[in-house]
Design a protein around this motif. Structure first.
Motif, PDB file in Angstrom:
ATOM      1  N   ARG A   1       0.877  -1.076  -0.068  1.00 46.99           N
ATOM      2  CA  ARG A   1       0.007   0.108  -0.142  1.00 46.99           C
ATOM      3  C   ARG A   1       0.829   1.343   0.028  1.00 46.99           C
ATOM      4  NH1 ARG A   1      -4.672   0.777   3.178  1.00 46.99           N
ATOM      5  NH2 ARG A   1      -3.372   1.003   5.011  1.00 46.99           N
ATOM      6  N   TYR A   2       0.586   2.451  -0.745  1.00 44.49           N
ATOM      7  CA  TYR A   2       1.283   3.401  -0.753  1.00 44.49           C
ATOM      8  C   TYR A   2       0.183   4.660  -0.618  1.00 44.49           C
ATOM      9  CZ  TYR A   2       4.745   0.857  -3.322  1.00 44.49           C
ATOM     10  OH  TYR A   2       5.857  -0.207  -3.497  1.00 44.49           O
ATOM     11  N   ARG A   3       0.943   6.015  -0.510  1.00 43.89           N
ATOM     12  CA  ARG A   3       0.184   7.179  -0.064  1.00 43.89           C
ATOM     13  C   ARG A   3      -0.557   7.388  -1.535  1.00 43.89           C
ATOM     14  NH1 ARG A   3       4.408   9.706   0.135  1.00 43.89           N
ATOM     15  NH2 ARG A   3       4.381  10.575  -1.851  1.00 43.89           N
ATOM     16  N   ASP A   4       0.088   7.334  -2.619  1.00 41.02           N
ATOM     17  CA  ASP A   4      -0.545   7.622  -3.957  1.00 41.02           C
ATOM     18  C   ASP A   4       0.250   7.012  -4.932  1.00 41.02           C
ATOM     19  OD1 ASP A   4       1.692   9.075  -4.151  1.00 41.02           O
ATOM     20  OD2 ASP A   4       0.634  11.190  -3.568  1.00 41.02           O
ATOM     21  N   ALA A   5      -0.217   7.046  -6.141  1.00 32.44           N
ATOM     22  CA  ALA A   5       0.268   6.388  -7.370  1.00 32.44           C
ATOM     23  C   ALA A   5       1.765   6.844  -7.507  1.00 32.44           C
ATOM     24  CB  ALA A   5      -0.440   6.547  -8.599  1.00 32.44           C
ATOM     25  N   PHE A   6       2.129   8.004  -7.224  1.00 28.05           N
ATOM     26  CA  PHE A   6       3.455   8.823  -7.394  1.00 28.05           C
ATOM     27  C   PHE A   6       4.531   7.973  -6.419  1.00 28.05           C
ATOM     28  CE2 PHE A   6       0.496  12.396  -8.557  1.00 28.05           C
ATOM     29  CZ  PHE A   6       0.916  12.256  -9.776  1.00 28.05           C
ATOM     30  N   ALA A   7       3.876   7.729  -5.199  1.00 26.83           N
ATOM     31  CA  ALA A   7       4.850   6.862  -4.353  1.00 26.83           C
ATOM     32  C   ALA A   7       5.178   5.516  -4.833  1.00 26.83           C
ATOM     33  CB  ALA A   7       3.886   6.741  -3.029  1.00 26.83           C
ATOM     34  N   LEU A   8       4.285   4.943  -5.466  1.00 24.27           N
ATOM     35  CA  LEU A   8       4.655   3.542  -5.947  1.00 24.27           C
ATOM     36  C   LEU A   8       5.454   3.881  -7.116  1.00 24.27           C
ATOM     37  CD1 LEU A   8       4.018   0.710  -7.100  1.00 24.27           C
ATOM     38  CD2 LEU A   8       2.109   1.640  -8.314  1.00 24.27           C
ATOM     39  N   MET A   9       5.425   4.762  -8.104  1.00 29.17           N
ATOM     40  CA  MET A   9       6.150   5.151  -9.212  1.00 29.17           C
ATOM     41  C   MET A   9       7.568   5.433  -8.691  1.00 29.17           C
ATOM     42  SD  MET A   9       3.766   7.394 -11.862  1.00 29.17           S
ATOM     43  CE  MET A   9       2.208   6.971 -11.971  1.00 29.17           C
ATOM     44  N   ALA A  10       7.786   6.004  -7.381  1.00 31.56           N
ATOM     45  CA  ALA A  10       9.175   6.225  -6.889  1.00 31.56           C
ATOM     46  C   ALA A  10       9.590   4.984  -6.675  1.00 31.56           C
ATOM     47  CB  ALA A  10       8.750   7.281  -5.980  1.00 31.56           C
ATOM     48  N   ASP A  11       8.886   3.957  -5.871  1.00 31.39           N
ATOM     49  CA  ASP A  11       9.666   2.776  -5.529  1.00 31.39           C
ATOM     50  C   ASP A  11       9.977   1.932  -6.768  1.00 31.39           C
ATOM     51  OD1 ASP A  11       9.878   2.391  -2.894  1.00 31.39           O
ATOM     52  OD2 ASP A  11       8.147   1.260  -2.568  1.00 31.39           O
ATOM     53  N   LEU A  12       9.123   1.952  -7.747  1.00 29.74           N
ATOM     54  CA  LEU A  12       9.582   1.301  -8.871  1.00 29.74           C
ATOM     55  C   LEU A  12      10.989   1.723  -9.493  1.00 29.74           C
ATOM     56  CD1 LEU A  12       6.076   1.041 -10.635  1.00 29.74           C
ATOM     57  CD2 LEU A  12       7.366  -0.995  -9.743  1.00 29.74           C
ATOM     58  N   ARG A  13      11.031   3.056  -9.456  1.00 28.87           N
ATOM     59  CA  ARG A  13      12.275   3.537 -10.071  1.00 28.87           C
ATOM     60  C   ARG A  13      13.499   3.263  -9.273  1.00 28.87           C
ATOM     61  NH1 ARG A  13      13.587   8.479 -12.943  1.00 28.87           N
ATOM     62  NH2 ARG A  13      15.633   9.383 -12.116  1.00 28.87           N
ATOM     63  N   ALA A  14      13.083   2.946  -7.644  1.00 27.62           N
ATOM     64  CA  ALA A  14      14.227   2.687  -6.808  1.00 27.62           C
ATOM     65  C   ALA A  14      14.436   1.258  -6.908  1.00 27.62           C
ATOM     66  CB  ALA A  14      13.845   2.999  -5.338  1.00 27.62           C
ATOM     67  N   MET A  15      13.767   0.504  -7.586  1.00 31.45           N
ATOM     68  CA  MET A  15      13.976  -1.153  -7.719  1.00 31.45           C
ATOM     69  C   MET A  15      14.582  -1.264  -9.191  1.00 31.45           C
ATOM     70  SD  MET A  15      10.833  -3.110  -5.925  1.00 31.45           S
ATOM     71  CE  MET A  15       9.269  -1.898  -6.670  1.00 31.45           C
ATOM     72  N   GLY A  16      14.648  -0.052  -9.969  1.00 35.81           N
ATOM     73  CA  GLY A  16      15.107  -0.272 -11.363  1.00 35.81           C
ATOM     74  C   GLY A  16      14.135  -0.976 -12.311  1.00 35.81           C
ATOM     75  N   LEU A  17      12.891  -0.912 -11.821  1.00 36.93           N
ATOM     76  CA  LEU A  17      11.869  -1.526 -12.618  1.00 36.93           C
ATOM     77  C   LEU A  17      10.797  -0.487 -13.505  1.00 36.93           C
ATOM     78  CD1 LEU A  17      10.378  -4.168 -10.067  1.00 36.93           C
ATOM     79  CD2 LEU A  17      12.079  -4.407 -12.189  1.00 36.93           C
TER      80      LEU A  17
END
Length: 298
Positions: free
Chosen positions: A196-212
């Motif tokens: 679960r994330y605060r919003d979609a932008f937080a998810l996208m930030a995590d995907l960037r931090a995973m290299g995905l």
């Protein structure tokens, strides 16, 4: 790699984005979850694996578990990027001789190869008889929420849809791939992990931090329009938010297990070799062809 395999992923770009994520602070929570599962699975295998390989795992967690749990005399880490003590290798061109290793594990790496059947064949050839493959990859149902939100926003604002999220492998196809690659006793199982994330932008930030982030070969080369991005986040919240306002993101972790064939392994019985009729085993009455079943009394 098979010359006939379609170029789904830009492998060079994927490596560059993983390098960027590692330099900026890698988000390893999904790899850590897979590593916990790996440790549990190895604990249930009551035999040592003298020569073990960690293939492509983004971090060193799998190699650490192999050194601790697999009874390995030597652990080889084939890493996607340069790091101390590891060999940089491509999952589609393994630097392993036939029957040279006893165990291959791979965590969250093989979902981004262009020739997954070819990679599995190479792993199978590298395994000694009765060697084991344990592989976790991101499965087809992953990020369905983000995929749907992007598609709806682009269709609404830009009048068309471009590929934004990778087409991960479907669970139903992976068991067949293991068999085609020559593995014995193939098993495929999956688990959904909801984050679960605060919003979609937080998810996208995590995907960037995973290299995905998007490394598809057919990705749109022009930058994503701000209006489309904002609308994607709105749709994501409208469709996938919980009562507290946080949004859900689903990751499917799919495990592939297969053994290199060996004469000691269990084999299916030949057709007609059964010593007991199925009806006897189930405690029911056998009905011959053309005979009507009598209704049961309750």
């Amino acid at each position: 790699m098979n010359d006939q395999s379609p170029l789904v992923f830009d492998r060079r770009l994927a490596r560059a984005r993983l390098a960027r994520a590692k330099a900026a602070g890698f988000a390893d929570f999904l790899v850590a979850r897979a590593a916990e599962d790996l440790e549990d699975r190895l604990a249930g295998v009551l035999r040592p694996f003298p020569r073990a390989v960690d293939l492509g795992t983004p971090s060193g967690q799998a190699a650490e578990i192999l050194a601790r749990r697999a009874g390995a005399e030597r652990v080889f880490r084939l890493a996607p990027l340069p790091e101390p003590g590891a060999i940089v290798a491509d999952e589609e061109a393994l630097p392993l001789a036939p029957e040279s290793v006893d165990l291959v594990v791979s965590l969250l790496a093989l979902q981004s190869v262009n020739d997954l059947p070819g990679a599995l064949v190479q792993i199978r050839r590298a395994l000694a008889p009765d060697g084991l493959l344990l592989c976790a990859l991101i499965g087809g149902g992953s990020l369905a929420e983000l995929r749907a939100s992007f598609a709806a926003a682009e269709a609404e604002i830009e009048g068309g849809i471009s590929p934004r999220v990778a087409p991960f492998a479907d669970v139903r196809d992976l068991g067949a791939l293991l068999q085609r690659a020559g593995f014995a006793l193939p098993v495929v199982d999956a688990e959904s992990v909801v984050v679960r994330y605060r919003d979609a932008f937080a998810l996208m930030a995590d995907l960037r931090a995973m290299g995905l982030t998007n490394a598809l070969h057919e990705r749109r080369r022009t930058p994503l329009r701000r209006k489309t991005l904002l609308r994607t986040a709105e749709i994501y919240h409208e469709r996938f938010a919980d009562a507290d306002g946080r949004v859900r993101a689903t990751f499917d972790l799919v495990w592939l297990t297969g053994w290199a064939p060996h004469e000691s392994q269990q084999k299916p019985l030949r057709p007609g070799s059964a010593r007991m009729r199925l009806a006897e085993a189930l405690g029911t009455t056998e009905i011959s062809a053309g005979e009507k079943a009598k209704p049961r009394e309750t």
